[in-house]
Design an enzyme around this catalytic site. Structure first.
Site, PDB file in Angstrom:
ATOM      1  CG  ASP A   1      13.950  10.356 -15.661  1.00 36.03           C
ATOM      2  OD1 ASP A   1      12.722  10.561 -16.005  1.00 36.03           O
ATOM      3  OD2 ASP A   1      14.067   9.820 -14.612  1.00 36.03           O
TER       4      ASP A   1
ATOM      5  CB  CYS B   1      23.752 -17.718 -18.475  1.00 29.99           C
ATOM      6  SG  CYS B   1      24.207 -15.862 -18.934  1.00 29.99           S
TER       7      CYS B   1
ATOM      8  CG  HIS C   1      25.449 -13.078 -15.401  1.00 29.15           C
ATOM      9  ND1 HIS C   1      25.074 -14.134 -15.985  1.00 29.15           N
ATOM     10  CD2 HIS C   1      24.799 -13.208 -14.100  1.00 29.15           C
ATOM     11  CE1 HIS C   1      24.073 -14.857 -15.224  1.00 29.15           C
ATOM     12  NE2 HIS C   1      23.828 -14.090 -14.296  1.00 29.15           N
TER      13      HIS C   1
ATOM     14  N   GLY D   1       6.725   7.896  -9.248  1.00 26.67           N
ATOM     15  CA  GLY D   1       6.526   7.834  -7.860  1.00 26.67           C
ATOM     16  C   GLY D   1       6.068   6.498  -7.214  1.00 26.67           C
TER      17      GLY D   1
ATOM     18  CB  CYS E   1      26.086 -13.178 -20.373  1.00 24.01           C
ATOM     19  SG  CYS E   1      27.129 -13.776 -19.179  1.00 24.01           S
TER      20      CYS E   1
ATOM     21  CB  CYS F   1      27.795 -17.631 -18.304  1.00 25.86           C
ATOM     22  SG  CYS F   1      27.097 -17.072 -16.809  1.00 25.86           S
TER      23      CYS F   1
ATOM     24  CG  ASP G   1      13.993   2.841 -15.659  1.00 23.57           C
ATOM     25  OD1 ASP G   1      12.678   3.237 -15.535  1.00 23.57           O
ATOM     26  OD2 ASP G   1      14.837   3.405 -14.897  1.00 23.57           O
TER      27      ASP G   1
END
Ligand code: ZN
Length: 393
Positions: free
Chosen positions: A113, A325, A356, A237, A327, A330, A287
């Site tokens: 950014d 899930c 997660h 914005g 991940c 989990c 993002d």
């Protein structure tokens, strides 16, 4: 030199031939479903299959997580921040140490950014804004600092990011129309100057459009920024406190005005409903700090909504955060255990929630991409929203 809106085409890397970037088009739309689209963005550090959610690594780290974990969750491109890295540890130091990828141990694509959002969201620190740049007291040592488009380009060149963003003036959501117009004018002026500044080898550069939710000013900003022919274009914005329905409505028509052959980036959205809405409008990249920030407050994102893991209701809950899930949280741990960790301020609890929550958002986005490729995005969106609403009711 802007490409005609709505006409599919492929455009090539500005620095093609240096050996740093892959051959072929920078961006290619591979499937379309309504206005939603799936595509591929090719950068000097690899491909990004879009739509893609980009985890935020403001200070050179996606908070709490090892880069290998971030990668394993399916993250493709992550964010770095010009403002923060310029002050600590300094972009020149990072350049000396081989650039941001090497410094933070992340070999995939990085988007940085410009610092515009940080400068203008810390409104109390601004001393002066004029056509040349903005002077503010930085949050690290309070010293007066001046950002210009040329400096934003130089910092991002030092960082060596794959995508550099233009410095923009981000007005508050409740600003007067005169001030909004001034921000649009200045954002174009700064973008035109940054377009002339040197960039890193193989570095792509995206423009940012402003104009809030004002139809005429947003349209003007899009026309002016598109005219400068950047590698991609962002909607900036928005998602800064305006009414949510108006934000989606604006995104809807504004996205359609952005060049169709370049990636489109919505800055700052990461909740399930928001992601589905912007993807439907034809946004490719987005993002947000939401997944990781929510994790650090002790909450989990799930298909049915948020779970506050501090609640007593989970004391004996042996289920994972979310059934199905995949991940690392989990796969092994119960809600009861994570609740215990969170309530005892154990770092593992916040780490597991971060893993997660990122997996949830990345998985939702990957599901949207698959649905676009199958031509079933509308039903995917409807099913996901119904699950959210059903749980909330
Ligand atoms: Zn999980």
């Amino acid at each position: 030199m802007s490409a005609p809106v709505g006409e599919p085409s492929r455009f090539r890397h500005p620095s093609q031939g240096t050996g740093l970037v892959p051959p072929g088009p920078v961006f290619e739309v591979t499937s379309e479903d309504g206005r939603a689209r799936a595509g591929v963005l090719r950068t000097a550090h690899g491909e990004v299959r879009t739509p893609a959610f980009m985890p935020v690594g403001t200070k050179g780290t996606v908070k709490m997580l090892h880069p290998d974990e971030v990668r394993a969750l399916g993250a493709q491109m992550i964010l770095g921040n010009t403002y923060h890295l310029h002050f600590r540890p300094g972009d020149e130091l990072i350049a000396e140490l081989g650039g941001l990828h090497r410094f933070m141990g992340w070999s995939g694509p990085i988007l940085t950014d410009s610092g515009g959002f940080q400068v203008f969201s810390l409104r109390d620190t601004i001393a002066r804004v004029d056509d040349d740049g903005v002077t503010f007291r930085n949050v690290y040592d309070g010293a007066a600092t001046r950002f210009t488009p040329e400096l934003a380009a130089a910092i991002q060149r030092n960082l060596g990011s794959d995508v550099a963003m233009c410095l923009d003036q981000v007005p508050a959501a409740d600003v007067t129309r005169r001030r909004l117009e001034e921000a649009v004018r200045r954002t174009t002026l700064w973008a035109a100057r940054q377009a002339q500044a040197p960039r890193g080898d193989g570095q792509l550069r995206f423009g940012i459009t402003q104009g809030g939710v004002d139809p005429e000013l947003r349209r003007r900003s899009i026309e002016e920024i598109a005219e400068l022919g950047f590698d991609g274009n962002a909607i900036g914005g928005l998602a800064i406190g305006e009414d949510r329905d108006t934000m989606f409505e604006t995104t809807d028509w504004a996205t359609a005005l952005l060049p169709a052959d370049r990636p489109r980036y919505f800055m700052g959205i990461g909740d399930a409903e928001g992601i589905l809405e912007v993807v439907e409008a034809g946004i490719d990249l987005f993002d947000c700090v939401l997944p990781t920030r929510t994790a650090r407050t002790g909450s989990a994102l799930t298909a049915e909504g948020r779970l506050n893991l501090r609640a007593a209701a989970y004391a004996r809950d042996e289920r994972p955060l979310e059934e199905g899930c995949d991940c690392p949280a989990c796969e092994r741990f119960t809600r009861a255990y994570i609740r215990h960790l969170v309530n005892q301020n154990e770092l593992l609890g916040l780490r597991l929630l971060s893993l997660h929550n990122l997996r949830f958002v990345i998985g939702l986005t990957a599901g949207a991409r698959d649905a676009i490729e199958r031509g079933s995005f509308a039903s995917y969106k409807r099913e996901r929203l119904e699950r959210l609403t059903w749980a909330a009711s």
